[in-house]
Design a protein around this motif. Sequence first.
Motif, PDB file in Angstrom:
ATOM      1  N   ASP A 145       5.015 -14.490  54.288  1.00  0.00           N
ATOM      2  CA  ASP A 145       4.567 -14.965  55.599  1.00  0.00           C
ATOM      3  C   ASP A 145       4.876 -16.453  55.765  1.00  0.00           C
ATOM      4  OD1 ASP A 145       3.550 -12.395  55.865  1.00  0.00           O
ATOM      5  OD2 ASP A 145       1.547 -13.064  56.468  1.00  0.00           O
ATOM      6  N   GLN A 146       4.618 -17.222  54.728  1.00  0.00           N
ATOM      7  CA  GLN A 146       4.864 -18.665  54.796  1.00  0.00           C
ATOM      8  C   GLN A 146       6.357 -18.965  55.005  1.00  0.00           C
ATOM      9  OE1 GLN A 146       3.885 -20.933  51.250  1.00  0.00           O
ATOM     10  NE2 GLN A 146       3.556 -22.790  52.442  1.00  0.00           N
ATOM     11  N   GLN A 147       7.215 -18.233  54.318  1.00  0.00           N
ATOM     12  CA  GLN A 147       8.654 -18.430  54.483  1.00  0.00           C
ATOM     13  C   GLN A 147       9.097 -18.038  55.889  1.00  0.00           C
ATOM     14  OE1 GLN A 147       9.733 -15.977  51.168  1.00  0.00           O
ATOM     15  NE2 GLN A 147      10.098 -17.725  49.812  1.00  0.00           N
ATOM     16  N   LEU A 148       8.597 -16.918  56.381  1.00  0.00           N
ATOM     17  CA  LEU A 148       8.939 -16.499  57.747  1.00  0.00           C
ATOM     18  C   LEU A 148       8.426 -17.510  58.763  1.00  0.00           C
ATOM     19  CD1 LEU A 148       8.369 -12.651  57.515  1.00  0.00           C
ATOM     20  CD2 LEU A 148      10.553 -13.829  57.863  1.00  0.00           C
ATOM     21  N   SER A 149       7.270 -18.084  58.506  1.00  0.00           N
ATOM     22  CA  SER A 149       6.730 -19.118  59.388  1.00  0.00           C
ATOM     23  C   SER A 149       7.694 -20.303  59.475  1.00  0.00           C
ATOM     24  CB  SER A 149       5.356 -19.578  58.879  1.00  0.00           C
ATOM     25  OG  SER A 149       4.851 -20.618  59.674  1.00  0.00           O
ATOM     26  N   LYS A 150       8.210 -20.724  58.326  1.00  0.00           N
ATOM     27  CA  LYS A 150       9.165 -21.847  58.295  1.00  0.00           C
ATOM     28  C   LYS A 150      10.472 -21.480  58.990  1.00  0.00           C
ATOM     29  CE  LYS A 150       7.336 -24.228  54.279  1.00  0.00           C
ATOM     30  NZ  LYS A 150       7.610 -24.812  52.968  1.00  0.00           N
ATOM     31  N   ILE A 151      10.925 -20.240  58.821  1.00  0.00           N
ATOM     32  CA  ILE A 151      12.154 -19.796  59.482  1.00  0.00           C
ATOM     33  C   ILE A 151      11.952 -19.805  61.004  1.00  0.00           C
ATOM     34  CG2 ILE A 151      13.668 -17.795  59.861  1.00  0.00           C
ATOM     35  CD1 ILE A 151      13.192 -17.137  56.821  1.00  0.00           C
ATOM     36  N   LEU A 152      10.821 -19.289  61.455  1.00  0.00           N
ATOM     37  CA  LEU A 152      10.523 -19.285  62.893  1.00  0.00           C
ATOM     38  C   LEU A 152      10.408 -20.707  63.433  1.00  0.00           C
ATOM     39  CD1 LEU A 152       7.969 -16.356  63.051  1.00  0.00           C
ATOM     40  CD2 LEU A 152      10.181 -16.439  64.225  1.00  0.00           C
ATOM     41  N   ASP A 153       9.770 -21.588  62.663  1.00  0.00           N
ATOM     42  CA  ASP A 153       9.664 -22.987  63.089  1.00  0.00           C
ATOM     43  C   ASP A 153      11.034 -23.644  63.190  1.00  0.00           C
ATOM     44  OD1 ASP A 153       6.898 -22.845  63.241  1.00  0.00           O
ATOM     45  OD2 ASP A 153       6.565 -23.830  61.302  1.00  0.00           O
ATOM     46  N   ALA A 154      11.900 -23.362  62.211  1.00  0.00           N
ATOM     47  CA  ALA A 154      13.253 -23.941  62.233  1.00  0.00           C
ATOM     48  C   ALA A 154      14.025 -23.421  63.446  1.00  0.00           C
ATOM     49  CB  ALA A 154      13.999 -23.607  60.941  1.00  0.00           C
ATOM     50  N   MET A 155      13.887 -22.133  63.728  1.00  0.00           N
ATOM     51  CA  MET A 155      14.559 -21.571  64.900  1.00  0.00           C
ATOM     52  C   MET A 155      14.020 -22.211  66.175  1.00  0.00           C
ATOM     53  SD  MET A 155      14.970 -17.617  66.077  1.00  0.00           S
ATOM     54  CE  MET A 155      13.321 -17.489  66.724  1.00  0.00           C
ATOM     55  N   ALA A 156      12.703 -22.330  66.282  1.00  0.00           N
ATOM     56  CA  ALA A 156      12.096 -22.944  67.475  1.00  0.00           C
ATOM     57  C   ALA A 156      12.553 -24.390  67.626  1.00  0.00           C
ATOM     58  CB  ALA A 156      10.579 -22.853  67.387  1.00  0.00           C
TER      59      ALA A 156
ATOM     60  N   TYR B  88      23.317 -23.561  63.681  1.00  0.00           N
ATOM     61  CA  TYR B  88      22.202 -23.580  62.737  1.00  0.00           C
ATOM     62  C   TYR B  88      21.915 -22.238  62.053  1.00  0.00           C
ATOM     63  CZ  TYR B  88      19.140 -21.425  66.286  1.00  0.00           C
ATOM     64  OH  TYR B  88      18.578 -20.573  67.192  1.00  0.00           O
ATOM     65  N   PHE B  89      22.572 -21.189  62.444  1.00  0.00           N
ATOM     66  CA  PHE B  89      22.281 -19.846  61.940  1.00  0.00           C
ATOM     67  C   PHE B  89      22.276 -19.773  60.415  1.00  0.00           C
ATOM     68  CE2 PHE B  89      23.494 -15.451  60.850  1.00  0.00           C
ATOM     69  CZ  PHE B  89      22.504 -14.749  61.524  1.00  0.00           C
ATOM     70  N   ASP B  90      23.277 -20.374  59.797  1.00  0.00           N
ATOM     71  CA  ASP B  90      23.415 -20.282  58.340  1.00  0.00           C
ATOM     72  C   ASP B  90      22.394 -21.133  57.590  1.00  0.00           C
ATOM     73  OD1 ASP B  90      25.541 -18.498  58.537  1.00  0.00           O
ATOM     74  OD2 ASP B  90      27.024 -20.107  58.603  1.00  0.00           O
ATOM     75  N   THR B  91      21.667 -21.996  58.288  1.00  0.00           N
ATOM     76  CA  THR B  91      20.700 -22.863  57.608  1.00  0.00           C
ATOM     77  C   THR B  91      19.250 -22.485  57.921  1.00  0.00           C
ATOM     78  OG1 THR B  91      20.754 -24.486  59.404  1.00  0.00           O
ATOM     79  CG2 THR B  91      22.316 -24.802  57.577  1.00  0.00           C
ATOM     80  N   LEU B  92      19.027 -21.376  58.609  1.00  0.00           N
ATOM     81  CA  LEU B  92      17.654 -20.961  58.903  1.00  0.00           C
ATOM     82  C   LEU B  92      16.858 -20.709  57.636  1.00  0.00           C
ATOM     83  CD1 LEU B  92      17.845 -18.578  61.995  1.00  0.00           C
ATOM     84  CD2 LEU B  92      16.672 -20.768  61.815  1.00  0.00           C
ATOM     85  N   ILE B  93      17.510 -20.165  56.643  1.00  0.00           N
ATOM     86  CA  ILE B  93      16.833 -19.874  55.379  1.00  0.00           C
ATOM     87  C   ILE B  93      17.137 -21.028  54.423  1.00  0.00           C
ATOM     88  CG2 ILE B  93      16.633 -18.279  53.444  1.00  0.00           C
ATOM     89  CD1 ILE B  93      17.728 -16.103  55.385  1.00  0.00           C
TER      90      ILE B  93
END
Length: 177
Positions: free
Chosen positions: A32-43, A55-60
């Motif tokens: 959940d924490q990792q997905l939260s960071k991914i969503l924040d980076a996307m936002a 930015y697609f390749d750097t979301l993770i």
Amino acid sequence: MSAQPGLLQASITPKQTAINKTKTLLTTFFTDQQLSKILDAMAENIYANKPVKEYFDTLIASRDLTASQIATLARVENILQNPGSASGTPLTKTRAVLLRRFEPYHNDMSKKILAMKSSRKTKAECFNQVYVMVNERLTKANITPALTDIKSSLTSKEWQSVRVDGAALFLWSKYGL
């Protein structure tokens, strides 16, 4: 249904809903924490009006992954970078499909966020709207064609490799793939 007196009702945020839907419909690879960071980076990238290809390749971010997850991703990437493939590696083909499928959603979200910024909405309001829009688009009806496109973009041998070796990354079986 109303809450019993004295009990607090927890409200699930759009961000948590997006995390839950991701884990139910797409992948259980991330916490959940990792997905939260991914969503924040996307936002953040949508808020900054960056093109998805930028930015697609750097979301993770690998710094947010466990050693086990990094090893799994490295193994999958190594297997999927099949130099014997005539028309590009399975990883390259998979990335192209994901980008092609995600870009229209990204563009719609970017337009909405630009309009919100123009009407002086806060960054937090804009981020929350990104999570709401992710929830609207994160459906089995939208995921199925994307995963099916990945399969059809690959040779039979490549698909078997992606299906088996990428099982840790996508919930293929949920879609009959």
